[in-house]
Design a protein around this motif. Structure first.
Motif, PDB file in Angstrom:
ATOM      1  N   PHE A 245       0.850  -1.181   0.000  1.00 34.09           N
ATOM      2  CA  PHE A 245       0.000   0.000   0.000  1.00 34.09           C
ATOM      3  C   PHE A 245       0.890   1.237   0.000  1.00 34.09           C
ATOM      4  O   PHE A 245       1.722   1.414   0.883  1.00 34.09           O
ATOM      5  N   CYS A 246       0.713   2.068  -0.994  1.00 29.00           N
ATOM      6  CA  CYS A 246       1.558   3.261  -1.112  1.00 29.00           C
ATOM      7  C   CYS A 246       1.085   4.348  -0.153  1.00 29.00           C
ATOM      8  O   CYS A 246      -0.093   4.712  -0.140  1.00 29.00           O
ATOM      9  N   CYS A 247       2.031   4.867   0.648  1.00 34.44           N
ATOM     10  CA  CYS A 247       1.669   5.876   1.646  1.00 34.44           C
ATOM     11  C   CYS A 247       1.320   7.209   0.997  1.00 34.44           C
ATOM     12  O   CYS A 247       0.658   8.043   1.585  1.00 34.44           O
ATOM     13  N   ARG A 248       1.766   7.410  -0.231  1.00 31.54           N
ATOM     14  CA  ARG A 248       1.509   8.701  -0.874  1.00 31.54           C
ATOM     15  C   ARG A 248       0.199   8.697  -1.678  1.00 31.54           C
ATOM     16  O   ARG A 248      -0.676   9.513  -1.459  1.00 31.54           O
ATOM     17  N   CYS A 249       0.081   7.737  -2.611  1.00 30.58           N
ATOM     18  CA  CYS A 249      -1.087   7.790  -3.498  1.00 30.58           C
ATOM     19  C   CYS A 249      -2.153   6.764  -3.108  1.00 30.58           C
ATOM     20  O   CYS A 249      -3.231   6.726  -3.701  1.00 30.58           O
ATOM     21  N   HIS A 250      -1.863   5.921  -2.094  1.00 29.30           N
ATOM     22  CA  HIS A 250      -2.797   4.899  -1.617  1.00 29.30           C
ATOM     23  C   HIS A 250      -3.107   3.824  -2.657  1.00 29.30           C
ATOM     24  O   HIS A 250      -4.088   3.111  -2.545  1.00 29.30           O
TER      25      HIS A 250
ATOM     26  N   ARG B 136       8.986   0.018  -6.352  1.00 33.42           N
ATOM     27  CA  ARG B 136       8.497   1.276  -6.880  1.00 33.42           C
ATOM     28  C   ARG B 136       6.987   1.200  -7.031  1.00 33.42           C
ATOM     29  O   ARG B 136       6.466   0.242  -7.611  1.00 33.42           O
ATOM     30  N   CYS B 137       6.289   2.169  -6.462  1.00 37.34           N
ATOM     31  CA  CYS B 137       4.837   2.203  -6.582  1.00 37.34           C
ATOM     32  C   CYS B 137       4.486   2.308  -8.064  1.00 37.34           C
ATOM     33  O   CYS B 137       4.986   3.178  -8.769  1.00 37.34           O
ATOM     34  N   LYS B 138       3.640   1.394  -8.537  1.00 36.64           N
ATOM     35  CA  LYS B 138       3.344   1.397  -9.974  1.00 36.64           C
ATOM     36  C   LYS B 138       2.359   2.493 -10.355  1.00 36.64           C
ATOM     37  O   LYS B 138       2.130   2.747 -11.519  1.00 36.64           O
ATOM     38  N   HIS B 139       1.792   3.137  -9.336  1.00 39.21           N
ATOM     39  CA  HIS B 139       0.821   4.208  -9.611  1.00 39.21           C
ATOM     40  C   HIS B 139       1.471   5.589  -9.648  1.00 39.21           C
ATOM     41  O   HIS B 139       1.195   6.387 -10.526  1.00 39.21           O
ATOM     42  N   CYS B 140       2.348   5.857  -8.670  1.00 40.23           N
ATOM     43  CA  CYS B 140       2.917   7.207  -8.611  1.00 40.23           C
ATOM     44  C   CYS B 140       4.441   7.201  -8.701  1.00 40.23           C
ATOM     45  O   CYS B 140       5.072   8.243  -8.591  1.00 40.23           O
ATOM     46  N   ASP B 141       5.035   5.997  -8.857  1.00 43.51           N
ATOM     47  CA  ASP B 141       6.468   5.867  -9.094  1.00 43.51           C
ATOM     48  C   ASP B 141       7.331   6.220  -7.881  1.00 43.51           C
ATOM     49  O   ASP B 141       8.534   6.391  -7.987  1.00 43.51           O
TER      50      ASP B 141
END
Ligand SMILES: [Zn+2]
Length: 164
Positions: free
Chosen positions: A111-116, A136-141
């Motif tokens: 779970f990405c802390c920035r973009c969720h 690497r978050c695949k949504h916000c990199d």
């Protein structure tokens, strides 16, 4: 979830096996022990392809009908194992009444802390090491370190900003 081998637990009322083709190999020595000891058991086979799979509602019904003192063994691919484990726990099987043995690739949601957003990480079965590399978050990199904080609500581990 443990990655232990299946172990034969003696003196149960009945043995329940829920598995598929590959899982059957993993459970074989336990099934042999049960058969050799002349103990009652039931085996529900979940087919390899999705078409001939036993529907989860049937599995749920089967598990609900079981009496106290029965012992459950489940051996399936990790992602299927997770849903069956949740199902069994909902029905009332405690950790002392069941063994879950997963195989294959294990997927971990981060779970990405920035973009969720959720990023799925595949872990190899062989890696005993719990620690995941940075991903690497695949949504916000964003570069994320994976914590051991697990959110059951999101079915994901919290990823926080990796040290720069
Ligand atoms: Zn993100």
């Amino acid at each position: 979830m443990n990655t232990e081998k299946a172990t034969f637990i003696p003196d149960k009322r009945k043995y329940l096996f829920l598995t598929d083709q590959k899982g059957l190999v993993i459970l074989q020595h336990v099934i042999d022990a049960v058969v050799e000891s002349n103990l009652p058991f039931e085996l529900v086979f979940i087919g390899g392809s999705s078409e001939d799979e036993t529907p989860q509602t049937d599995v749920s019904m089967w598990l609900s009908q079981q009496k106290m003192g029965n012992f459950l063994y489940v051996s399936l691919q990790w992602d299927k194992l997770d849903s069956i484990k949740r199902l069994a726990e909902d029905i009332g099987f405690s950790n002392e009444e069941a063994q879950y043995i997963g195989y294959g690739e294990k997927k971990t949601n981060v779970f990405c802390c920035r973009c969720h957003g959720i990023t799925v990480v595949r872990e190899k079965e062989t890696s005993e090491e719990k620690e995941l590399p940075e991903i690497r978050c695949k949504h916000c990199d964003l570069l994320l370190s994976v914590s051991d904080h697990y959110s059951s609500l999101r079915d994901a581990y919290l990823g926080y900003v990796a040290k720069l």
